[in-house]
Design a protein around this motif. Sequence first.
Motif, PDB file in Angstrom:
ATOM      1  N   THR A 239       0.831  -1.210   0.000  1.00 50.33           N
ATOM      2  CA  THR A 239       0.000   0.000   0.000  1.00 50.33           C
ATOM      3  C   THR A 239       0.865   1.260   0.000  1.00 50.33           C
ATOM      4  OG1 THR A 239      -0.198   0.037   2.433  1.00 50.33           O
ATOM      5  CG2 THR A 239      -1.903  -1.143   1.208  1.00 50.33           C
ATOM      6  N   ASP A 240       2.018   1.214   0.684  1.00 50.93           N
ATOM      7  CA  ASP A 240       2.896   2.386   0.710  1.00 50.93           C
ATOM      8  C   ASP A 240       3.669   2.553  -0.596  1.00 50.93           C
ATOM      9  OD1 ASP A 240       2.297   3.651   3.035  1.00 50.93           O
ATOM     10  OD2 ASP A 240       3.891   2.746   4.237  1.00 50.93           O
ATOM     11  N   ALA A 241       3.580   1.571  -1.480  1.00 49.68           N
ATOM     12  CA  ALA A 241       4.216   1.688  -2.791  1.00 49.68           C
ATOM     13  C   ALA A 241       3.268   2.302  -3.818  1.00 49.68           C
ATOM     14  CB  ALA A 241       4.683   0.321  -3.268  1.00 49.68           C
ATOM     15  N   VAL A 242       1.988   2.328  -3.493  1.00 52.70           N
ATOM     16  CA  VAL A 242       1.009   2.877  -4.443  1.00 52.70           C
ATOM     17  C   VAL A 242       0.259   4.064  -3.845  1.00 52.70           C
ATOM     18  CG1 VAL A 242       0.722   0.676  -5.620  1.00 52.70           C
ATOM     19  CG2 VAL A 242      -0.802   1.232  -3.718  1.00 52.70           C
ATOM     20  N   ILE A 243       0.597   4.439  -2.612  1.00 49.55           N
ATOM     21  CA  ILE A 243      -0.134   5.506  -1.924  1.00 49.55           C
ATOM     22  C   ILE A 243      -0.045   6.811  -2.722  1.00 49.55           C
ATOM     23  CG2 ILE A 243       1.691   6.440  -0.419  1.00 49.55           C
ATOM     24  CD1 ILE A 243      -1.523   5.299   1.112  1.00 49.55           C
ATOM     25  N   GLY A 244      -1.170   7.383  -3.034  1.00 47.78           N
ATOM     26  CA  GLY A 244      -1.203   8.629  -3.789  1.00 47.78           C
ATOM     27  C   GLY A 244      -0.846   8.486  -5.249  1.00 47.78           C
ATOM     28  N   ALA A 245      -0.640   7.241  -5.717  1.00 48.71           N
ATOM     29  CA  ALA A 245      -0.187   7.025  -7.094  1.00 48.71           C
ATOM     30  C   ALA A 245      -1.235   6.256  -7.887  1.00 48.71           C
ATOM     31  CB  ALA A 245       1.128   6.252  -7.100  1.00 48.71           C
ATOM     32  N   MET A 246      -1.475   6.678  -9.114  1.00 48.18           N
ATOM     33  CA  MET A 246      -2.352   5.902 -10.004  1.00 48.18           C
ATOM     34  C   MET A 246      -1.495   4.779 -10.569  1.00 48.18           C
ATOM     35  SD  MET A 246      -5.389   5.439 -10.982  1.00 48.18           S
ATOM     36  CE  MET A 246      -6.514   6.836 -10.994  1.00 48.18           C
ATOM     37  N   ALA A 247      -1.210   3.812  -9.705  1.00 49.25           N
ATOM     38  CA  ALA A 247      -0.339   2.692 -10.059  1.00 49.25           C
ATOM     39  C   ALA A 247      -0.756   1.483  -9.242  1.00 49.25           C
ATOM     40  CB  ALA A 247       1.124   3.045  -9.768  1.00 49.25           C
ATOM     41  N   SER A 248      -0.338   0.313  -9.711  1.00 46.26           N
ATOM     42  CA  SER A 248      -0.620  -0.930  -9.002  1.00 46.26           C
ATOM     43  C   SER A 248       0.708  -1.483  -8.489  1.00 46.26           C
ATOM     44  CB  SER A 248      -1.296  -1.909  -9.971  1.00 46.26           C
ATOM     45  OG  SER A 248      -0.582  -3.088 -10.119  1.00 46.26           O
ATOM     46  N   PRO A 249       0.683  -2.442  -7.547  1.00 45.65           N
ATOM     47  CA  PRO A 249       1.946  -3.054  -7.091  1.00 45.65           C
ATOM     48  C   PRO A 249       2.716  -3.708  -8.243  1.00 45.65           C
ATOM     49  CG  PRO A 249       0.148  -3.641  -5.609  1.00 45.65           C
ATOM     50  CD  PRO A 249      -0.477  -2.977  -6.793  1.00 45.65           C
ATOM     51  N   HIS A 250       2.025  -3.942  -9.371  1.00 44.94           N
ATOM     52  CA  HIS A 250       2.676  -4.556 -10.532  1.00 44.94           C
ATOM     53  C   HIS A 250       3.222  -3.518 -11.515  1.00 44.94           C
ATOM     54  CE1 HIS A 250       1.054  -8.125  -8.858  1.00 44.94           C
ATOM     55  NE2 HIS A 250      -0.174  -7.977  -9.313  1.00 44.94           N
ATOM     56  N   THR A 251       3.052  -2.234 -11.203  1.00 47.58           N
ATOM     57  CA  THR A 251       3.537  -1.173 -12.090  1.00 47.58           C
ATOM     58  C   THR A 251       5.048  -1.012 -11.922  1.00 47.58           C
ATOM     59  OG1 THR A 251       1.438   0.016 -11.902  1.00 47.58           O
ATOM     60  CG2 THR A 251       3.330   1.272 -12.720  1.00 47.58           C
ATOM     61  N   PRO A 252       5.823  -1.044 -13.021  1.00 42.75           N
ATOM     62  CA  PRO A 252       7.275  -0.850 -12.914  1.00 42.75           C
ATOM     63  C   PRO A 252       7.606   0.464 -12.205  1.00 42.75           C
ATOM     64  CG  PRO A 252       6.704  -1.610 -15.117  1.00 42.75           C
ATOM     65  CD  PRO A 252       5.406  -1.327 -14.409  1.00 42.75           C
TER      66      PRO A 252
ATOM     67  N   HIS B  97      10.486   5.663  -0.689  1.00 40.36           N
ATOM     68  CA  HIS B  97      10.270   7.063  -0.336  1.00 40.36           C
ATOM     69  C   HIS B  97       9.521   7.192   0.985  1.00 40.36           C
ATOM     70  CE1 HIS B  97       9.984  11.345  -1.474  1.00 40.36           C
ATOM     71  NE2 HIS B  97       8.803  11.319  -0.887  1.00 40.36           N
ATOM     72  N   HIS B  98       8.623   6.239   1.250  1.00 37.02           N
ATOM     73  CA  HIS B  98       7.798   6.330   2.462  1.00 37.02           C
ATOM     74  C   HIS B  98       8.466   5.740   3.698  1.00 37.02           C
ATOM     75  CE1 HIS B  98       4.594   7.526  -0.269  1.00 37.02           C
ATOM     76  NE2 HIS B  98       3.952   7.927   0.791  1.00 37.02           N
ATOM     77  N   VAL B  99       9.560   5.033   3.522  1.00 42.65           N
ATOM     78  CA  VAL B  99      10.232   4.450   4.696  1.00 42.65           C
ATOM     79  C   VAL B  99      11.678   4.944   4.846  1.00 42.65           C
ATOM     80  CG1 VAL B  99       8.808   2.368   4.683  1.00 42.65           C
ATOM     81  CG2 VAL B  99      10.956   2.364   3.427  1.00 42.65           C
ATOM     82  N   MET B 100      12.097   5.882   3.982  1.00 42.98           N
ATOM     83  CA  MET B 100      13.496   6.306   4.021  1.00 42.98           C
ATOM     84  C   MET B 100      13.783   7.241   5.191  1.00 42.98           C
ATOM     85  SD  MET B 100      13.995   9.232   1.106  1.00 42.98           S
ATOM     86  CE  MET B 100      13.636   8.262  -0.326  1.00 42.98           C
ATOM     87  N   GLY B 101      12.768   7.858   5.750  1.00 42.59           N
ATOM     88  CA  GLY B 101      12.988   8.814   6.833  1.00 42.59           C
ATOM     89  C   GLY B 101      13.065   8.133   8.186  1.00 42.59           C
ATOM     90  N   GLU B 102      13.117   8.963   9.222  1.00 46.35           N
ATOM     91  CA  GLU B 102      13.117   8.415  10.573  1.00 46.35           C
ATOM     92  C   GLU B 102      12.399   9.377  11.512  1.00 46.35           C
ATOM     93  OE1 GLU B 102      17.229   9.797  12.667  1.00 46.35           O
ATOM     94  OE2 GLU B 102      17.427   8.107  11.282  1.00 46.35           O
ATOM     95  N   LEU B 103      11.984   8.864  12.649  1.00 50.29           N
ATOM     96  CA  LEU B 103      11.292   9.670  13.650  1.00 50.29           C
ATOM     97  C   LEU B 103      11.940   9.384  15.000  1.00 50.29           C
ATOM     98  CD1 LEU B 103       8.829  11.514  14.332  1.00 50.29           C
ATOM     99  CD2 LEU B 103       7.561   9.429  14.805  1.00 50.29           C
ATOM    100  N   GLU B 104      12.540  10.425  15.575  1.00 52.96           N
ATOM    101  CA  GLU B 104      13.209  10.297  16.874  1.00 52.96           C
ATOM    102  C   GLU B 104      14.197   9.122  16.881  1.00 52.96           C
ATOM    103  OE1 GLU B 104      10.060  10.138  19.742  1.00 52.96           O
ATOM    104  OE2 GLU B 104       9.655  12.278  19.600  1.00 52.96           O
ATOM    105  N   GLY B 105      14.947   9.014  15.781  1.00 54.65           N
ATOM    106  CA  GLY B 105      15.982   7.993  15.704  1.00 54.65           C
ATOM    107  C   GLY B 105      15.519   6.634  15.217  1.00 54.65           C
ATOM    108  N   ARG B 106      14.220   6.467  15.010  1.00 50.95           N
ATOM    109  CA  ARG B 106      13.704   5.172  14.536  1.00 50.95           C
ATOM    110  C   ARG B 106      13.483   5.232  13.028  1.00 50.95           C
ATOM    111  NH1 ARG B 106       8.581   3.371  17.697  1.00 50.95           N
ATOM    112  NH2 ARG B 106       8.795   1.639  16.235  1.00 50.95           N
TER     113      ARG B 106
END
Length: 356
Positions: free
Chosen positions: A21-34, A42-51
């Motif tokens: 779901t985080d690979a298609v969030i906000g995107a007109m794409a499916s998990p099968h879309t290249p 992009h959705h997991v590259m950040g961190e919050l309070e060191g996590r």
Amino acid sequence: LLGQILDQWFESEPLKATLATDAVIGAMASPHTPGSGYVLLHHVMGELEGRKGAWGYVAGGMGALSQAIARAATAQGAHIFTEKVVCQVLLGKDGQVQGVVLQDGTEVRSKLVLSNASPQITFLELTPQEQLPKDFVQRIRQVDTRSPVTKINVAVDRLPSFLAAPNARDSQPLPHHQCSIHLNCESTHLLHQAFTEATRGHPSSRPMIELCIPSALDPGLAPRGCHVVSLFTQYTPSVLAGGQPWDEQARNAYADTVFDCIEAYAPGFKASVIGRDILTPPDLERIFGLPSGNIFHGGMSLDQLYFARPAPSYSGYRSPVPGLYLCGSGAHPGGGVMGAAGRNAAQVALEDFRHL
């Protein structure tokens, strides 16, 4: 392909679909879309309070984040004016920025202008077209802004109780109420099916639903015993099949589909609803200026990232107009509540300001 990446690491289909779901969030794409794998990164590259990869709620609601930024700015001497619509970027005879013109005719003079609006609004609506290279304008017009998102804000008079993890007798929030709850995500096939329906102009009959209950962590957001529920749903096309309008009837029909789905997981949810606010792609464009309702100001596909965001040769925040900078989601590195584009644009603008 995201599906291939997930297959390498995981066996459980519900887990793979939930991550998808985080690979298609906000995107007109499916998990099968290249290229969909990047959106997950992009959705997991950040961190919050060191996590790493952790997300969090903003105490007091998302508006509190804007207020915190505003307080930091005013403490440094900034003047903030709200509800002042900008209708044009003001240019001198040499093509250099001179400020902006407000809707009421007021001219605000400045050597630099930073735009947090989308590239489409900034360059196609606010900037005099004769001052921009034709190939640049063409590129901005061609940005893929398709969006599948309909956001539904809900007020409920009690905490949802899910069949998979029923509420305790005291109805106090449980750990799962304080997380992001993903529904209709039992398999990546379901997500692909929902996407396929939208590509044909029909809202998904079994939409992907990301359900959050911010008041479970931040009780001040709702009266005692009540809660606010945020539903981030897709896929809904910006333009419906056959040119049908996204009118009140279409809005409510889709919302009813979403609520029926939630009811299957949490019986009694529909009866607990006090009010709802439905924001389809055209609503998100009209109210917030998001092109086609796209939360990222443009698709996060590989051809619209890095050096190509918002256009080749213009990923460094400067624009073809000297003194005009792009600092919003349409700039590198893209959307998300991280402030990277704004910070980077500010650094570039400060560097240029020293030479003016």
